[in-house]
Design a protein around this motif. Structure first.
Motif, short mmCIF file in Angstrom:
data_model
loop_
_atom_site.label_atom_id
_atom_site.label_comp_id
_atom_site.label_asym_id
_atom_site.label_seq_id
_atom_site.Cartn_x
_atom_site.Cartn_y
_atom_site.Cartn_z
N GLU A 35 -5.85 -0.58 -10.49
CA GLU A 35 -7.11 -0.16 -9.86
C GLU A 35 -7.09 1.33 -9.53
N LYS A 36 -5.96 1.82 -9.01
CA LYS A 36 -5.86 3.21 -8.56
C LYS A 36 -5.67 4.20 -9.70
N PHE A 37 -5.12 3.72 -10.83
CA PHE A 37 -4.78 4.61 -11.94
C PHE A 37 -5.47 4.12 -13.22
N LEU A 89 -3.02 -3.39 -7.89
CA LEU A 89 -3.42 -2.21 -7.14
C LEU A 89 -3.17 -0.94 -7.94
N VAL A 90 -2.06 -0.89 -8.65
CA VAL A 90 -1.78 0.27 -9.51
C VAL A 90 -2.85 0.41 -10.58
N ASN A 111 0.82 -1.21 0.00
CA ASN A 111 0.00 0.00 0.00
C ASN A 111 0.85 1.26 0.00
N THR A 141 -3.70 10.45 -9.70
CA THR A 141 -4.40 9.23 -10.11
C THR A 141 -4.95 9.33 -11.54
N VAL A 197 2.44 2.03 -3.50
CA VAL A 197 1.43 2.59 -4.42
C VAL A 197 1.04 3.99 -3.96
N HIS A 198 1.02 4.23 -2.66
CA HIS A 198 0.76 5.59 -2.15
C HIS A 198 1.82 6.57 -2.66
N GLU A 232 0.83 7.56 -6.01
CA GLU A 232 -0.26 8.53 -5.96
C GLU A 232 0.27 9.93 -5.64
#
Length: 295
Positions: A257-259, A254-255, A217, A231, A220-221, A224
């Protein structure tokens, strides 16, 4: 068609298919395992699974940089063919190879004064270095001249972010980079060091994160916080891993999903044998374009 060659070192840690498709030539670093020297040739001389299995069993490979003569042998055939060269080197903050390339370029300029030879210190490594090469190939293919591509590389190389974490401290202990006490404590507490590449191309510890889920996390933060347009980031993202594909896949998912505006899926590569000689197994690295690295 551009009349210049785009070249780099094998430590860009991209697959053979990438170099072939993008028309990029590379020159190999070397590593020693036992009494045998191998080329860092994208897993041909020693497959990555075998390489990392040997390290997990206790092997301590050493590495050697590309020397001046090897650079001359690499550059000269292109120059004889009438090609100019834009060479992007592995980070000077991690290796003396940039200086070897610089001397070789000077000798080649004297021998081939009619040819143009430009050299860039990537201040990057692994697939972050590869991400820079990919962008330069896009520029070349869009019609950018050698001078334009060189200027762009110098202006934008520090916008390539490199974030790493490791879930296995064994190789760091064997190599003397952490003490036995730190290894025991880190293992018991499930510490995963988070590192990144500094503005001068050195790998810097940034945090000690407890637990794989938290460090995933956190990495990936960092994307961000630093990615171009946050994002809404719409460029490419590469990941490299050293014998821990499942961890890399978790980060990639996760990347993605977030981007949601990413340019294609996250590309997952293997950390090569030279970079991997220093990280050992269990390292995941995340690369993207963002704000300029300043520390």
């Amino acid at each position: 068609m551009s009349n210049y060659m785009l070249t780099c070192c094998s430590t860009a840690d991209m697959p053979q298919s990438f170099f072939e498709k993008r028309g990029i030539m590379f020159v190999c670093f070397h590593f020693n395992m036992g009494d045998v020297q191998y080329d860092d040739d994208l897993g041909k001389s020693m497959p990555f699974d075998e390489f990392y299995a040997k390290i997990a069993a206790g092997a301590m490979p050493t590495t050697s940089q590309i020397n001046i003569a090897e650079f001359i042998d690499f550059f000269e055939p292109f120059l004889k063919e009438g090609k100019d060269i834009l060479h992007v080197s592995f980070s000077s903050g991690l290796s003396g190879t940039y200086n070897s390339a610089r001397i070789a370029c000077e000798e080649m300029r004297e021998k081939y004064p009619q040819r143009k030879i430009k050299l860039v210190d990537s201040l990057g490594a692994s697939s972050g270095y590869g991400l820079l090469m990919d962008a330069l190939a896009d520029l070349r293919d869009s019609g950018a001249t050698l001078d334009e591509a060189y200027a762009w590389a110098e202006e934008n190389k520090l916008n390539v972010h490199h974030w790493f974490f490791s879930t296995d401290l064994s190789h760091y202990k064997r190599g003397g980079r952490i003490s036995a006490t730190s290894f025991i404590a880190g293992t018991l507490l499930n510490i995963c060091p988070l590192m990144n590449m500094s503005f001068d191309g050195k790998l810097i510890p940034r945090a000690k994160v407890r637990g794989k889920k938290k460090v995933v996390n956190e990495i990936v933060h960092q994307m961000e916080a630093h990615a171009k347009n946050g994002t809404d980031y719409s460029q490419k993202c590469f990941i490299s891993n050293s014998a821990c594909y499942e961890d890399a896949r978790i980060v990639a998912d996760l990347v993605e999903e977030k981007f949601p505006k990413l340019n294609g899926k996250v590309m997952i590569n293997s950390v090569g044998t030279v970079v991997g000689s220093h990280t050992g197994p269990g390292t995941v690295a995340l690369f993207f374009f963002g704000d300029k690295r300043t520390d």
